[in-house]
Design a protein around this motif. Sequence first.
Motif, mmCIF file in Angstrom:
data_model
loop_
_atom_site.group_PDB
_atom_site.id
_atom_site.type_symbol
_atom_site.label_atom_id
_atom_site.label_comp_id
_atom_site.label_asym_id
_atom_site.label_seq_id
_atom_site.Cartn_x
_atom_site.Cartn_y
_atom_site.Cartn_z
ATOM 1 N N TYR A 5 35.947 28.110 43.241
ATOM 2 C CA TYR A 5 34.935 28.555 42.279
ATOM 3 C C TYR A 5 34.852 30.075 42.334
ATOM 4 C CZ TYR A 5 30.549 28.800 39.713
ATOM 5 O OH TYR A 5 29.579 29.072 38.773
ATOM 6 N N ILE A 6 35.060 30.733 41.196
ATOM 7 C CA ILE A 6 35.025 32.191 41.165
ATOM 8 C C ILE A 6 33.912 32.725 40.258
ATOM 9 C CG2 ILE A 6 37.448 32.494 41.760
ATOM 10 C CD1 ILE A 6 37.970 32.900 38.740
ATOM 11 N N GLY A 7 33.018 31.844 39.812
ATOM 12 C CA GLY A 7 31.917 32.257 38.946
ATOM 13 C C GLY A 7 30.938 33.156 39.676
ATOM 14 N N LYS A 8 30.154 33.907 38.909
ATOM 15 C CA LYS A 8 29.228 34.863 39.501
ATOM 16 C C LYS A 8 27.838 34.285 39.761
ATOM 17 C CE LYS A 8 31.338 39.164 37.946
ATOM 18 N NZ LYS A 8 32.662 38.586 37.825
ATOM 19 N N GLU A 9 27.485 33.199 39.079
ATOM 20 C CA GLU A 9 26.163 32.631 39.283
ATOM 21 C C GLU A 9 26.250 31.115 39.430
ATOM 22 O OE1 GLU A 9 27.469 32.273 35.461
ATOM 23 O OE2 GLU A 9 26.788 34.238 36.095
ATOM 24 N N ILE A 10 25.218 30.538 39.990
ATOM 25 C CA ILE A 10 25.151 29.088 40.150
ATOM 26 C C ILE A 10 24.575 28.524 38.852
ATOM 27 C CG2 ILE A 10 24.198 27.187 41.476
ATOM 28 C CD1 ILE A 10 23.977 29.113 43.842
ATOM 29 N N ALA A 11 25.458 27.932 38.070
ATOM 30 C CA ALA A 11 25.071 27.420 36.749
ATOM 31 C C ALA A 11 24.501 26.009 36.884
ATOM 32 C CB ALA A 11 26.296 27.416 35.845
ATOM 33 N N PRO A 12 23.833 25.529 35.826
ATOM 34 C CA PRO A 12 23.375 24.133 35.848
ATOM 35 C C PRO A 12 24.572 23.168 35.855
ATOM 36 C CG PRO A 12 22.517 25.318 33.928
ATOM 37 C CD PRO A 12 23.411 26.249 34.654
ATOM 38 N N TYR A 13 24.322 21.929 36.240
ATOM 39 C CA TYR A 13 25.390 20.943 36.372
ATOM 40 C C TYR A 13 26.156 20.729 35.063
ATOM 41 C CZ TYR A 13 27.820 16.560 36.819
ATOM 42 O OH TYR A 13 28.786 15.602 36.773
ATOM 43 N N ASP A 14 25.478 20.779 33.937
ATOM 44 C CA ASP A 14 26.140 20.553 32.633
ATOM 45 C C ASP A 14 27.311 21.512 32.435
ATOM 46 O OD1 ASP A 14 24.099 18.784 32.295
ATOM 47 O OD2 ASP A 14 22.973 20.017 30.879
ATOM 48 N N PHE A 15 27.126 22.759 32.836
ATOM 49 C CA PHE A 15 28.176 23.768 32.723
ATOM 50 C C PHE A 15 29.374 23.386 33.597
ATOM 51 C CE2 PHE A 15 30.081 27.700 34.420
ATOM 52 C CZ PHE A 15 30.515 28.284 33.235
ATOM 53 N N PHE A 16 29.084 22.975 34.848
ATOM 54 C CA PHE A 16 30.147 22.570 35.769
ATOM 55 C C PHE A 16 30.959 21.417 35.184
ATOM 56 C CE2 PHE A 16 27.613 24.891 38.806
ATOM 57 C CZ PHE A 16 28.538 25.372 39.713
ATOM 58 N N GLU A 17 30.260 20.443 34.618
ATOM 59 C CA GLU A 17 30.954 19.266 34.086
ATOM 60 C C GLU A 17 31.797 19.618 32.869
ATOM 61 O OE1 GLU A 17 30.205 14.601 33.686
ATOM 62 O OE2 GLU A 17 28.598 15.835 32.868
ATOM 63 N N LYS A 18 31.262 20.420 31.973
ATOM 64 C CA LYS A 18 32.003 20.816 30.770
ATOM 65 C C LYS A 18 33.281 21.559 31.136
ATOM 66 C CE LYS A 18 30.774 24.293 28.111
ATOM 67 N NZ LYS A 18 29.955 25.183 27.305
ATOM 68 N N LYS A 19 33.191 22.471 32.089
ATOM 69 C CA LYS A 19 34.364 23.241 32.509
ATOM 70 C C LYS A 19 35.350 22.376 33.303
ATOM 71 C CE LYS A 19 33.226 27.114 30.674
ATOM 72 N NZ LYS A 19 34.061 27.798 29.694
ATOM 73 N N MET A 20 34.843 21.416 34.074
ATOM 74 C CA MET A 20 35.725 20.525 34.835
ATOM 75 C C MET A 20 36.535 19.641 33.890
ATOM 76 S SD MET A 20 36.817 19.724 37.879
ATOM 77 C CE MET A 20 35.660 20.401 39.040
ATOM 78 N N VAL A 21 35.917 19.179 32.811
ATOM 79 C CA VAL A 21 36.635 18.375 31.807
ATOM 80 C C VAL A 21 37.768 19.204 31.203
ATOM 81 C CG1 VAL A 21 36.413 17.340 29.517
ATOM 82 C CG2 VAL A 21 34.728 16.831 31.278
ATOM 83 N N LYS A 22 37.473 20.451 30.867
ATOM 84 C CA LYS A 22 38.495 21.347 30.318
ATOM 85 C C LYS A 22 39.624 21.571 31.324
ATOM 86 C CE LYS A 22 39.000 25.975 28.409
ATOM 87 N NZ LYS A 22 38.419 27.296 28.333
ATOM 88 N N LEU A 23 39.248 21.795 32.573
ATOM 89 C CA LEU A 23 40.220 22.024 33.637
ATOM 90 C C LEU A 23 41.130 20.821 33.851
ATOM 91 C CD1 LEU A 23 40.821 23.498 36.633
ATOM 92 C CD2 LEU A 23 39.387 21.606 37.293
ATOM 93 N N LEU A 24 40.561 19.625 33.932
ATOM 94 C CA LEU A 24 41.357 18.426 34.183
ATOM 95 C C LEU A 24 42.299 18.127 33.025
ATOM 96 C CD1 LEU A 24 38.701 16.126 35.890
ATOM 97 C CD2 LEU A 24 40.535 17.405 36.978
#
Length: 127
Positions: free
Chosen positions: A99-118
Amino acid sequence: MYTFKKEERLCNKSLIEGLFHNGSSFLCYPYKISWMPADAAQQFPVQIVFAVGKKRYKHATDRNTVKRRMREAYRLNKQALLYNVLNDADRKLVLFISYIGKEIAPYDFFEKKMVKLLTQLAAEATK
């Protein structure tokens, strides 16, 4: 189906080292992914490590929060977006997600980006 067992975690130090020396990597903000094909002996299609830098997040509680959200987003989406594609192509991978993000985002952000990544990883791994 929605499990994340010990066998799916990458613990082998020589495999992790090989991943950094011989593996491919790409950036899908806020994640940096290193991956390489694995031998057919492993039980699951993917073995994975999650990491959060101590330099950016000084407090262990913050690092643990980020890792927990990453693992949960991965756990819920791995089967549909990654495992099915890899099983069809008869491929196995070892993965390192940082994880290289600058802030701790809400879970929705993590999930949306994980879907894109996978989705991106499945496309690259089956080329």
